[in-house]
Every structure is written in structure tokens, then in C-alpha cells.
Write a protein that holds these residues in place. Structure first.
Motif, short mmCIF file in Angstrom:
data_model
loop_
_atom_site.label_atom_id
_atom_site.label_comp_id
_atom_site.label_asym_id
_atom_site.label_seq_id
_atom_site.Cartn_x
_atom_site.Cartn_y
_atom_site.Cartn_z
N GLY A 190 0.87 -1.17 0.00
CA GLY A 190 0.00 0.00 0.00
C GLY A 190 0.90 1.21 0.00
N MET A 191 0.42 2.30 -0.57
CA MET A 191 1.23 3.51 -0.62
C MET A 191 0.32 4.72 -0.51
N PRO A 192 0.83 5.85 -0.02
CA PRO A 192 0.00 7.05 -0.01
C PRO A 192 -0.44 7.42 -1.43
N CYS A 193 -1.68 7.84 -1.57
CA CYS A 193 -2.17 8.24 -2.89
C CYS A 193 -1.29 9.32 -3.51
N ARG A 194 -0.73 10.18 -2.69
CA ARG A 194 0.13 11.23 -3.25
C ARG A 194 1.34 10.65 -3.97
N ASP A 195 1.81 9.47 -3.56
CA ASP A 195 2.96 8.86 -4.22
C ASP A 195 2.58 8.30 -5.58
N PHE A 196 1.44 7.59 -5.63
CA PHE A 196 1.01 7.00 -6.91
C PHE A 196 0.63 8.10 -7.90
N PHE A 197 -0.27 8.98 -7.51
CA PHE A 197 -0.75 9.99 -8.44
C PHE A 197 0.29 11.08 -8.67
N GLY A 198 1.18 11.27 -7.69
CA GLY A 198 2.28 12.21 -7.90
C GLY A 198 3.19 11.77 -9.02
N ARG A 199 3.41 10.47 -9.15
CA ARG A 199 4.24 9.97 -10.26
C ARG A 199 3.58 10.24 -11.60
N LEU A 200 2.26 10.06 -11.66
CA LEU A 200 1.55 10.35 -12.91
C LEU A 200 1.62 11.83 -13.24
N ALA A 201 1.53 12.67 -12.21
CA ALA A 201 1.62 14.12 -12.44
C ALA A 201 3.02 14.50 -12.92
N ASP A 202 4.04 13.90 -12.36
CA ASP A 202 5.41 14.20 -12.78
C ASP A 202 5.63 13.85 -14.25
N MET A 203 5.12 12.69 -14.67
CA MET A 203 5.38 12.27 -16.06
C MET A 203 4.54 13.06 -17.06
N SER A 204 3.39 13.56 -16.63
CA SER A 204 2.49 14.25 -17.54
C SER A 204 2.64 15.77 -17.51
N GLY A 205 3.40 16.27 -16.53
CA GLY A 205 3.50 17.71 -16.36
C GLY A 205 2.22 18.30 -15.81
N GLY A 206 1.38 17.47 -15.22
CA GLY A 206 0.12 17.94 -14.65
C GLY A 206 0.26 18.26 -13.18
N LYS A 207 -0.87 18.47 -12.53
CA LYS A 207 -0.81 18.83 -11.11
C LYS A 207 -1.89 18.11 -10.32
N VAL A 208 -1.57 17.90 -9.05
CA VAL A 208 -2.50 17.34 -8.09
C VAL A 208 -2.91 18.46 -7.13
N VAL A 209 -4.20 18.55 -6.85
CA VAL A 209 -4.72 19.56 -5.93
C VAL A 209 -5.19 18.86 -4.66
N TYR A 210 -4.64 19.26 -3.52
CA TYR A 210 -4.99 18.64 -2.25
C TYR A 210 -6.07 19.46 -1.55
N LEU A 211 -7.13 18.76 -1.11
CA LEU A 211 -8.26 19.42 -0.47
C LEU A 211 -8.59 18.72 0.85
N PRO A 212 -8.98 19.47 1.86
CA PRO A 212 -9.47 18.82 3.09
C PRO A 212 -10.68 17.96 2.78
N MET A 213 -10.81 16.86 3.49
CA MET A 213 -11.91 15.94 3.23
C MET A 213 -13.26 16.63 3.36
N ARG A 214 -13.41 17.54 4.28
CA ARG A 214 -14.70 18.21 4.50
C ARG A 214 -15.10 19.04 3.29
N ILE A 215 -14.12 19.40 2.45
CA ILE A 215 -14.39 20.14 1.22
C ILE A 215 -14.42 19.19 0.02
#
Length: 338
Positions: A242-267
């Protein structure tokens, strides 16, 4: 990139002298299984919403098997993968396909004399808050989510048939099946390259439970080859990590030049519900929903020790190797810039 990949010679390769029928045969997993099963000697046919005669796939709706059930004549094993995936459906619609549809495919398999029924559930049957190392004895948990609800209830349908002695049943709980062309690659990258980015709740601390497609298919080969060890059993099939979601999706963002936006769960949860509903009202499918945010904020990992000990399952493709393959595919397919 360093080429240290496994080859077909490294993979489990028992002879599969069986006729296998796959529902959802045109899907990412269905196609990968069919290709490998055929290479090991199996006859593979199936059903999906769109026919693919070249690969033995007929057109049909799993909730109406009377229209295609004659294709089950002579079938040894039915592998039921077809389902509505994710949280972005009404409970009524998800139940109609995932529970009622499963019951109808199961009845058709029994009536046709198939010996085995292998049902795809999900580790989501454990809910959103299971602990680290949850194994197949951990109790299922219905959440406020159509996907977890219908996966738990579809398991009950097929296991009841096994208990009644109608057909040998195995339940598979896959992790997050990923690889070149998977929804776990295509959809996030498509969102990451937009100005709004790809949303992750709770700082990306939620647990992602990957299983690379080749590893998952290897597990299914072993399930087919070990009828006695799997009859009446439930198996988790993941990469064993298991891994933090930021690690998995962060790798996809790095290769694509895209970005991940972090939001509090209540939002994140109410916003996903609102935005997803607006998108779906335009006739475009969107996986954005509160349940999706809860899924990406899971707290625990799952154990694959049962599959290791009883079936000899061992994930061969590492996370790093899998990401290299994904990046190559993404560039070759034009999903990201070469």
C-alpha cells in the motif's frame, strides 16, 4: 530507464485446458486475461456490450442473459468481471447491474452446466476504514456508497449458490488494477493536465492499493489452475503493498506535467458530489463523487498471504517497473508529450 523487467518465461504458466467465458470481456482486465489464458491453452469466449467476433466476444447485457445464454454451452468456467465501477451511480442503478446482473449471470451459468463461477468483487468490500493487513477473514462493511454496497451484496449472491451446492464459486477481491491503458492512468492524467488539476483528499494520505495488470493476470492464471484450493474461497489479489495516494498519483503528475490539488476531506467530498453531478447532467460521465474521495482516503492495506501460501502467487512486476511501462505507453499513445 533501466530494463530489468520480467518476461513471460518468469510468469506462472500451467496448462489451461479449459473453456473460459468472461463477462466484460472487452474491458482492460478482460482482454488481458483472455490473451494470457489463450497463450496457456485455454479456449476463451465472452460477452460485452459491444461484440468483438475476432476474439470470440458476443454482444449482450448481463442483466438479460436469456439473449446470449446459448454461448455458455460447453463452458467450464465463467469469470464475471462486468460491473458498474465506482461511486458515481445511483444505488438503484448500481444494484441493478452489480447485484441483479450478477445473480442472472450466475443462474445462466448454473443452467448451462458450468462447473465454476469466479466472481470479481473488490477490496472495497472491506469499506473505507479497514486496518493494515486486512485479510479475507476481515468482515465486510457496507458504507454510504453504491459501489461498496453492491460489491458486498453481489458476494452474498454467489456464495449462497456455492453453499447450496449449485456451482463451485470463488470470489476475487482485486486491489486497484493499473497499467498501460487502465482507468487508473488515463482518467487521472486527463484531469491533471487541466487547469483545475486532479483532486486528492486529506493531503493525499489515503492508501492506494495497486496491483499491476500482469501481476493480477498471473494471479488469475493460478486461480484457474487450482480448482480445489479456490472452491468456496475468497482471495485478495494485490501487489502486496500500500502507498499514499500522493505517491502514486504524484508519479503520474510528474510524467504528464500535470498537477494534483490537495483538499481537506470536508471540502473534497461535497465538492466532488457537486461538480460530478453537474458534469453528468451534460451527458458526460464523471467519476467525481463523495464516494470517490472516500475511496482515495482509505486507511489500511490488504494481505495477500492466503494467495501466496495456497496458490504460490507472487507479484513479479514492481511498482517502478510498472511506472516505466506506463510512461512509455503514455508517450507512445500521445496521452502525454513525447
Amino acid at each position: 530507464m533501466t530494463d530489468h523487467r520480467t518476461t513471460d518465461a518468469d510468469r506462472p504458466a500451467p496448462a489451461l485446458d479449459q473453456h473460459v467465458f468472461i463477462t466484460g470481456a472487452n474491458g482492460f482486465i478482460g482482454r488481458a486475461m483472455a490473451e494470457r489464458f489463450r497463450a496457456l491453452g485455454a479456449t476463451v469466449t465472452g460477452v460485452d456490450l459491444v461484440a468483438d467476433p475476432e476474439h470470440g466476444v458476443i454482444a449482450g447485457d448481463i442483466t438479460r442473459p436469456e439473449e446470449w445464454a446459448d454461448a455458455l454451452d460447453g463452458v467450464d468456467v465463467v469469470i464475471h468481471t462486468a460491473a458498474l465501477l465506482g461511486a458515481a451511480y445511483s444505488l438503484e442503478r448500481a444494484w441493478h447491474v452489480n447485484v441483479l446482473g450478477t445473480q442472472r449471470v450466475l443462474r445462466a451459468a448454473v443452467d448451462a452446466g458450468a462447473r465454476r463461477f469466479i466472481h470479481f468483487s473488490s477490496i472495497m468490500a472491506y469499506g473505507f476504514s479497514f486496518p493494515d493487513g486486512a485479510d479475507e477473514t476481515y468482515p465486510v462493511h457496507i458504507e454510504y456508497d453504491p459501489y461498496t454496497d453492491t460489491k458486498v451484496n453481489s458476494e452474498a449472491v454467489v456464495l449462497a449458490a456455492h453453499t447450496a451446492g449449485e456451482i463451485d464459486v470463488t470470489v476475487i477481491r482485486p486491489g486497484d488494477v493499473w497499467g498501460p491503458g487502465s482507468v487508473w492512468v488515463r482518467s487521472p492524467i486527463a484531469e491533471m493536465v487541466k487547469p483545475t488539476g486532479f483532486p486528492l483528499p486529506n493531503g493525499g494520505k489515503g492508501v492506494f492499493t495497486p496491483v499491476y495488470i500482469d501481476n493480477f493476470v498471473d494471479g488469475m492464471v493460478l486461480v484457474l489452475a487450482h480448482a480445489e484450493e479456490t472452491r468456496g474461497h475468497i482471495y485478495n489479489l494485490t501487489d502486496g503493498i500500500g502507498m499514499p495516494c500522493r505517491d502514486f498519483f504524484g508519479r503520474l503528475a510528474d510524467m504528464s506535467g500535470g498537477k494534483v490539488v490537495y483538499l481537506p476531506m470536508r471540502i473534497a467530498a461535497p465538492l466532488a458530489n457537486l461538480v460530478g453531478a453537474l458534469i453528468r447532467r451534460t451527458g458526460t460521465h464523471s467519476d467525481l463523487a463523495a464516494g470517490t474521495m472516500h475511496m482515495l482516503n482509505r486507511t489500511g492495506t490488504t494481505s495477500i498471504e492466503k494467495a501466496r501460501k495456497r496458490l504460490g502467487y507472487e507479484p513479479l512486476v514492481t511498482f517502478e517497473d510498472g511506472m516505466e511501462r506506463v510512461e512509455e505507453w503514455a508517450r507512445e499513445s500521445g496521452l502525454i508529450s513525447a
